[in-house]
Motif scaffolding. Sequence first.
Motif, PDB file in Angstrom:
ATOM      1  N   GLY A   1       0.808  -1.211   0.000  1.00  0.00           N
ATOM      2  CA  GLY A   1       0.000   0.000   0.000  1.00  0.00           C
ATOM      3  C   GLY A   1       0.840   1.260   0.000  1.00  0.00           C
ATOM      4  N   TRP A   2       1.977   1.202   0.686  1.00  0.00           N
ATOM      5  CA  TRP A   2       2.905   2.330   0.709  1.00  0.00           C
ATOM      6  C   TRP A   2       3.493   2.560  -0.683  1.00  0.00           C
ATOM      7  CZ3 TRP A   2       7.723   2.486   4.465  1.00  0.00           C
ATOM      8  CH2 TRP A   2       8.336   3.743   4.373  1.00  0.00           C
ATOM      9  N   TYR A   3       3.905   1.473  -1.324  1.00  0.00           N
ATOM     10  CA  TYR A   3       4.530   1.582  -2.647  1.00  0.00           C
ATOM     11  C   TYR A   3       3.550   2.098  -3.702  1.00  0.00           C
ATOM     12  CZ  TYR A   3       6.977   0.213  -6.920  1.00  0.00           C
ATOM     13  OH  TYR A   3       7.564   0.228  -8.149  1.00  0.00           O
ATOM     14  N   THR A   4       2.303   1.662  -3.612  1.00  0.00           N
ATOM     15  CA  THR A   4       1.298   2.078  -4.605  1.00  0.00           C
ATOM     16  C   THR A   4       0.649   3.411  -4.274  1.00  0.00           C
ATOM     17  OG1 THR A   4      -0.400   0.769  -3.434  1.00  0.00           O
ATOM     18  CG2 THR A   4       0.785  -0.301  -5.250  1.00  0.00           C
ATOM     19  N   GLY A   5       1.014   4.009  -3.142  1.00  0.00           N
ATOM     20  CA  GLY A   5       0.503   5.318  -2.792  1.00  0.00           C
ATOM     21  C   GLY A   5      -0.852   5.325  -2.110  1.00  0.00           C
ATOM     22  N   ARG A   6      -1.313   4.176  -1.641  1.00  0.00           N
ATOM     23  CA  ARG A   6      -2.606   4.129  -0.958  1.00  0.00           C
ATOM     24  C   ARG A   6      -2.541   4.790   0.409  1.00  0.00           C
ATOM     25  NH1 ARG A   6      -6.416   0.718  -3.154  1.00  0.00           N
ATOM     26  NH2 ARG A   6      -5.714  -0.561  -4.903  1.00  0.00           N
ATOM     27  N   TRP A   7      -1.364   4.801   1.011  1.00  0.00           N
ATOM     28  CA  TRP A   7      -1.174   5.503   2.277  1.00  0.00           C
ATOM     29  C   TRP A   7       0.298   5.872   2.413  1.00  0.00           C
ATOM     30  CZ3 TRP A   7      -3.583   0.505   2.754  1.00  0.00           C
ATOM     31  CH2 TRP A   7      -2.671  -0.553   2.824  1.00  0.00           C
ATOM     32  N   SER A   8       0.558   6.806   3.316  1.00  0.00           N
ATOM     33  CA  SER A   8       1.929   7.242   3.561  1.00  0.00           C
ATOM     34  C   SER A   8       2.579   6.318   4.591  1.00  0.00           C
ATOM     35  CB  SER A   8       1.951   8.688   4.085  1.00  0.00           C
ATOM     36  OG  SER A   8       1.447   9.573   3.109  1.00  0.00           O
ATOM     37  N   GLY A   9       3.805   5.955   4.317  1.00  0.00           N
ATOM     38  CA  GLY A   9       4.525   5.079   5.230  1.00  0.00           C
ATOM     39  C   GLY A   9       5.424   5.860   6.176  1.00  0.00           C
ATOM     40  N   ASN A  10       5.742   5.244   7.285  1.00  0.00           N
ATOM     41  CA  ASN A  10       6.675   5.823   8.248  1.00  0.00           C
ATOM     42  C   ASN A  10       7.766   4.788   8.475  1.00  0.00           C
ATOM     43  OD1 ASN A  10       8.046   6.681  10.594  1.00  0.00           O
ATOM     44  ND2 ASN A  10       6.248   7.776  11.323  1.00  0.00           N
ATOM     45  N   PHE A  11       8.881   4.952   7.764  1.00  0.00           N
ATOM     46  CA  PHE A  11       9.921   3.927   7.800  1.00  0.00           C
ATOM     47  C   PHE A  11      10.559   3.821   9.172  1.00  0.00           C
ATOM     48  CE2 PHE A  11      14.193   2.213   6.949  1.00  0.00           C
ATOM     49  CZ  PHE A  11      13.828   1.042   6.313  1.00  0.00           C
ATOM     50  N   ALA A  12      10.720   4.959   9.860  1.00  0.00           N
ATOM     51  CA  ALA A  12      11.318   4.923  11.200  1.00  0.00           C
ATOM     52  C   ALA A  12      10.456   4.103  12.149  1.00  0.00           C
ATOM     53  CB  ALA A  12      11.496   6.343  11.730  1.00  0.00           C
ATOM     54  N   LEU A  13       9.129   4.306  12.086  1.00  0.00           N
ATOM     55  CA  LEU A  13       8.213   3.549  12.941  1.00  0.00           C
ATOM     56  C   LEU A  13       8.212   2.076  12.548  1.00  0.00           C
ATOM     57  CD1 LEU A  13       6.061   3.420  15.130  1.00  0.00           C
ATOM     58  CD2 LEU A  13       4.362   4.059  13.399  1.00  0.00           C
ATOM     59  N   LEU A  14       8.210   1.803  11.232  1.00  0.00           N
ATOM     60  CA  LEU A  14       8.225   0.421  10.766  1.00  0.00           C
ATOM     61  C   LEU A  14       9.480  -0.297  11.248  1.00  0.00           C
ATOM     62  CD1 LEU A  14       7.152  -1.904   9.009  1.00  0.00           C
ATOM     63  CD2 LEU A  14       8.343  -0.864   7.069  1.00  0.00           C
ATOM     64  N   LEU A  15      10.629   0.365  11.151  1.00  0.00           N
ATOM     65  CA  LEU A  15      11.882  -0.253  11.574  1.00  0.00           C
ATOM     66  C   LEU A  15      11.885  -0.494  13.084  1.00  0.00           C
ATOM     67  CD1 LEU A  15      14.505  -1.204  10.274  1.00  0.00           C
ATOM     68  CD2 LEU A  15      15.483   1.044  10.742  1.00  0.00           C
ATOM     69  N   PHE A  16      11.305   0.423  13.834  1.00  0.00           N
ATOM     70  CA  PHE A  16      11.209   0.247  15.285  1.00  0.00           C
ATOM     71  C   PHE A  16      10.341  -0.967  15.628  1.00  0.00           C
ATOM     72  CE2 PHE A  16       8.811   1.042  19.211  1.00  0.00           C
ATOM     73  CZ  PHE A  16       9.849   1.103  20.128  1.00  0.00           C
ATOM     74  N   ILE A  17       9.204  -1.099  14.942  1.00  0.00           N
ATOM     75  CA  ILE A  17       8.305  -2.229  15.195  1.00  0.00           C
ATOM     76  C   ILE A  17       8.983  -3.546  14.818  1.00  0.00           C
ATOM     77  CG2 ILE A  17       6.141  -3.317  14.487  1.00  0.00           C
ATOM     78  CD1 ILE A  17       4.957  -0.529  14.197  1.00  0.00           C
ATOM     79  N   LEU A  18       9.667  -3.565  13.672  1.00  0.00           N
ATOM     80  CA  LEU A  18      10.372  -4.777  13.258  1.00  0.00           C
ATOM     81  C   LEU A  18      11.450  -5.159  14.270  1.00  0.00           C
ATOM     82  CD1 LEU A  18      10.797  -4.211   9.409  1.00  0.00           C
ATOM     83  CD2 LEU A  18       9.258  -5.811  10.547  1.00  0.00           C
ATOM     84  N   THR A  19      12.152  -4.164  14.798  1.00  0.00           N
ATOM     85  CA  THR A  19      13.182  -4.440  15.802  1.00  0.00           C
ATOM     86  C   THR A  19      12.557  -5.026  17.065  1.00  0.00           C
ATOM     87  OG1 THR A  19      14.501  -2.577  14.959  1.00  0.00           O
ATOM     88  CG2 THR A  19      15.067  -3.434  17.133  1.00  0.00           C
ATOM     89  N   ALA A  20      11.435  -4.439  17.504  1.00  0.00           N
ATOM     90  CA  ALA A  20      10.775  -4.919  18.723  1.00  0.00           C
ATOM     91  C   ALA A  20      10.231  -6.335  18.550  1.00  0.00           C
ATOM     92  CB  ALA A  20       9.652  -3.958  19.116  1.00  0.00           C
ATOM     93  N   VAL A  21       9.593  -6.598  17.406  1.00  0.00           N
ATOM     94  CA  VAL A  21       8.993  -7.914  17.171  1.00  0.00           C
ATOM     95  C   VAL A  21      10.068  -8.985  17.060  1.00  0.00           C
ATOM     96  CG1 VAL A  21       7.674  -9.300  15.528  1.00  0.00           C
ATOM     97  CG2 VAL A  21       6.890  -7.009  16.134  1.00  0.00           C
ATOM     98  N   THR A  22      11.107  -8.708  16.273  1.00  0.00           N
ATOM     99  CA  THR A  22      12.174  -9.706  16.126  1.00  0.00           C
ATOM    100  C   THR A  22      12.926  -9.902  17.438  1.00  0.00           C
ATOM    101  OG1 THR A  22      13.661  -7.988  15.253  1.00  0.00           O
ATOM    102  CG2 THR A  22      12.465  -9.353  13.650  1.00  0.00           C
ATOM    103  N   LEU A  23      12.995  -8.864  18.281  1.00  0.00           N
ATOM    104  CA  LEU A  23      13.600  -9.018  19.604  1.00  0.00           C
ATOM    105  C   LEU A  23      12.802 -10.009  20.445  1.00  0.00           C
ATOM    106  CD1 LEU A  23      15.486  -8.321  21.950  1.00  0.00           C
ATOM    107  CD2 LEU A  23      14.023  -6.321  22.417  1.00  0.00           C
ATOM    108  N   LEU A  24      11.481  -9.916  20.408  1.00  0.00           N
ATOM    109  CA  LEU A  24      10.644 -10.852  21.155  1.00  0.00           C
ATOM    110  C   LEU A  24      10.876 -12.289  20.693  1.00  0.00           C
ATOM    111  CD1 LEU A  24       7.279  -8.869  21.365  1.00  0.00           C
ATOM    112  CD2 LEU A  24       8.966  -9.222  23.184  1.00  0.00           C
ATOM    113  N   TYR A  25      10.944 -12.479  19.365  1.00  0.00           N
ATOM    114  CA  TYR A  25      11.227 -13.812  18.834  1.00  0.00           C
ATOM    115  C   TYR A  25      12.625 -14.277  19.251  1.00  0.00           C
ATOM    116  CZ  TYR A  25       7.129 -14.368  15.798  1.00  0.00           C
ATOM    117  OH  TYR A  25       5.859 -14.556  15.310  1.00  0.00           O
ATOM    118  N   TRP A  26      13.602 -13.356  19.221  1.00  0.00           N
ATOM    119  CA  TRP A  26      14.982 -13.711  19.582  1.00  0.00           C
ATOM    120  C   TRP A  26      15.055 -14.140  21.042  1.00  0.00           C
ATOM    121  CZ3 TRP A  26      18.692 -11.765  22.976  1.00  0.00           C
ATOM    122  CH2 TRP A  26      20.005 -12.194  22.752  1.00  0.00           C
TER     123      TRP A  26
END
Length: 325
Positions: free
Chosen positions: A18-43
């Motif tokens: 959706g971000w790539y096609t322009g359906r909504w604006s993305g927040n890469f900093a927030l996305l990277l933070f969420i990915l770090t938190a989620v993968t930390l839980l799995y780790w």
Amino acid sequence: MSALTGVLYAALVAYLGGWYTGRWSGNFALLLFILTAVTLLYWLAERYYFAPARRAAAEALVANDAKRREQLAAQGIARVDGDIEPARQQILQQPWWLDWTAGLFPVILAVFLLRSFLFEPFKIPSGSMVPTLLVGDLILVNKFHYGIRLPVLNKKIIANNDVKRGDVMVFRYPEDPSTDFIKRVAGIPGDEISYVNQKLYVNGQAVPVQSQGNFYDEDGRVYRQRFLEKLGEKEHQILVQPDAQRFFRADRADGPFPFHENCRYTLEGVTCKVPAGHYFMLGDNRDNSRDSRFWGFVPDENIVGRAFLVWMNFGNLKRVGTFFD
């Protein structure tokens, strides 16, 4: 857990799509933070639960096999067929959903820390900073030059260098904070900035310029006059088009910008008093840049960092390694 991981990956793909096609604006900093938190839980789960459970199961397999062999040996059967090593290795093997989460945590964490506190790459999408920066330049931004800021919140927690006139700065666009802009700092808090008849004045003093001949602006497909301007301590090049319109007006889509009363617009140009904690930004391509002359001041909390290096331009490899201020 494999089903949950599949759902999370599906959500990630949908968000990026959706971000790539322009359906909504993305927040890469927030996305990277969420990915770090989620993968930390799995780790953490892998390190303290799943991996010990697999090791215990493998040890139980080895112990049962040894016990079976002892029982058979007691019955006079010395030779026992069967190698349990493949089964043991299969038990110890990390499942795909852990490999693609816990296994990625160190990489994602490194990227998160590097991007949040040290350097961040950007791509120049427009010609507003020509001739300093060209369309297609891939640049690096120093994230700690103006101080250490909390990721996502962008709140400064450790101060460093002050913003100076002439700095090339990346900031979150005041009209749309999800978009990053890059311009040159023309005015710092307390300055009176005037751009009148295509000339820049700081606190009533004309900024020195020297003619450098013509420059072909490939983005606008026109020749513009090139000047060497000294704004602050260092010199840089700017472009001016004599026949361009000289009338500016505030045209923000969301209404009058904060501290709009600090600006006076005339047929000759605009004069603004920079408020505390804000900056006045200009593009080096002066007649092809939508900047503070139109949408006002950049607050300190919008600062991303100071740009300093072109690290790649796939259309012009001669640009690689270009430092600028």
